[in-house]
Scaffold this active site. Structure first.
Site, PDB file in Angstrom:
ATOM      1  N   ASP A  14       0.877  -1.173   0.000  1.00  0.00           N
ATOM      2  CA  ASP A  14       0.000   0.000   0.000  1.00  0.00           C
ATOM      3  C   ASP A  14       0.918   1.228   0.000  1.00  0.00           C
ATOM      4  O   ASP A  14       1.403   1.632   1.054  1.00  0.00           O
ATOM      5  CB  ASP A  14      -0.907   0.003   1.225  1.00  0.00           C
ATOM      6  CG  ASP A  14      -1.818   1.219   1.263  1.00  0.00           C
ATOM      7  OD1 ASP A  14      -2.374   1.580   0.207  1.00  0.00           O
ATOM      8  OD2 ASP A  14      -1.962   1.817   2.345  1.00  0.00           O
ATOM      9  N   GLU A  73      -2.074  -1.925  -5.193  1.00  0.00           N
ATOM     10  CA  GLU A  73      -3.332  -1.329  -5.645  1.00  0.00           C
ATOM     11  C   GLU A  73      -3.096  -0.414  -6.830  1.00  0.00           C
ATOM     12  O   GLU A  73      -2.068   0.252  -6.916  1.00  0.00           O
ATOM     13  CB  GLU A  73      -3.974  -0.499  -4.525  1.00  0.00           C
ATOM     14  CG  GLU A  73      -4.871  -1.286  -3.632  1.00  0.00           C
ATOM     15  CD  GLU A  73      -5.686  -0.414  -2.685  1.00  0.00           C
ATOM     16  OE1 GLU A  73      -6.532  -0.982  -2.000  1.00  0.00           O
ATOM     17  OE2 GLU A  73      -5.484   0.802  -2.623  1.00  0.00           O
ATOM     18  N   ASP A 145      -2.529   1.387   6.912  1.00  0.00           N
ATOM     19  CA  ASP A 145      -1.653   1.110   5.768  1.00  0.00           C
ATOM     20  C   ASP A 145      -1.237  -0.355   5.728  1.00  0.00           C
ATOM     21  O   ASP A 145      -1.172  -0.971   4.670  1.00  0.00           O
ATOM     22  CB  ASP A 145      -0.388   1.983   5.818  1.00  0.00           C
ATOM     23  CG  ASP A 145      -0.678   3.461   5.661  1.00  0.00           C
ATOM     24  OD1 ASP A 145      -1.719   3.803   5.076  1.00  0.00           O
ATOM     25  OD2 ASP A 145       0.145   4.275   6.115  1.00  0.00           O
TER      26      ASP A 145
END
Length: 181
Positions: A14, A73, A145
């Protein structure tokens, strides 16, 4: 993606300009095991130094845990263009840390990750934190996170398992069809 083996070690990332979360999980197709998770903290220094820190620290984490697949992502559009550019740069150096170690890189949208982990494409941060804790049998809750990085890895593990089942079904169907001739 070809899931030749049901087992894999996956690192989920992330990215962030101040804190990049990571999560490493092992999967055998049906089971998930937490290996490691945490953060790369970059502080408030020069931007180039912060990017270098993400690249180097994430690279060291990859070297330590030896994942076979790297997952991150996809970027979503921010309202603030400057923030979006910085996130894109942090994401780029994170991907480079995996790519320079010859890891295949997979990407999922935030909604795909949330759907896979919680069953809702618009789940809250708290729901992601809760479900990563449940799915990985973690004793302590993860910070946001860290939980997001673990969620990306879990999403990929779910996709791998689905692909493997699909490939087995196709192989079985081909075997049956071949036997009918």
């Amino acid at each position: 993606m070809s899931a030749r083996s049901d087992t894999a070690r996956i690192i989920g990332v992330d990215p962030g300009s101040r804190s990049t979360g990571y999560g490493v999980v092992d999967t055998d197709g049906t089971r998930l095991v937490h290996v490691a998770s945490g953060f790369v903290r970059t502080g408030d220094g020069e931007w180039s130094d912060r990017l270098r820190r993400i690249f180097e620290d994430l690279g060291a984490i990859i070297d330590t845990h030896a994942p076979g697949e790297f997952v991150i992502e996809k970027v979503f559009v921010h309202r603030n263009v400057s923030s979006a550019l910085k996130l894109g740069q942090a994401r780029g150096v994170a991907i480079l840390a995996g790519a320079t170690r010859s890891l295949p890189v997979y990407e999922y949208s935030p909604n795909e990750v949330k759907q896979s982990v919680t069953g809702r494409g618009h789940a809250s941060k708290e729901q992601i934190q809760h479900m990563t804790r449940v799915l990985l049998a973690l004793r302590e809750p993860s910070q946001a996170d860290q939980a997001d990085a673990l969620a990306v890895a879990i999403c990929h593990a779910h996709v791998r398992a689905t692909v493997a089942r699909h490939e087995r079904a196709l192989a079985n169907a081909a075997g049956v069809a071949g036997g009918l001739r």
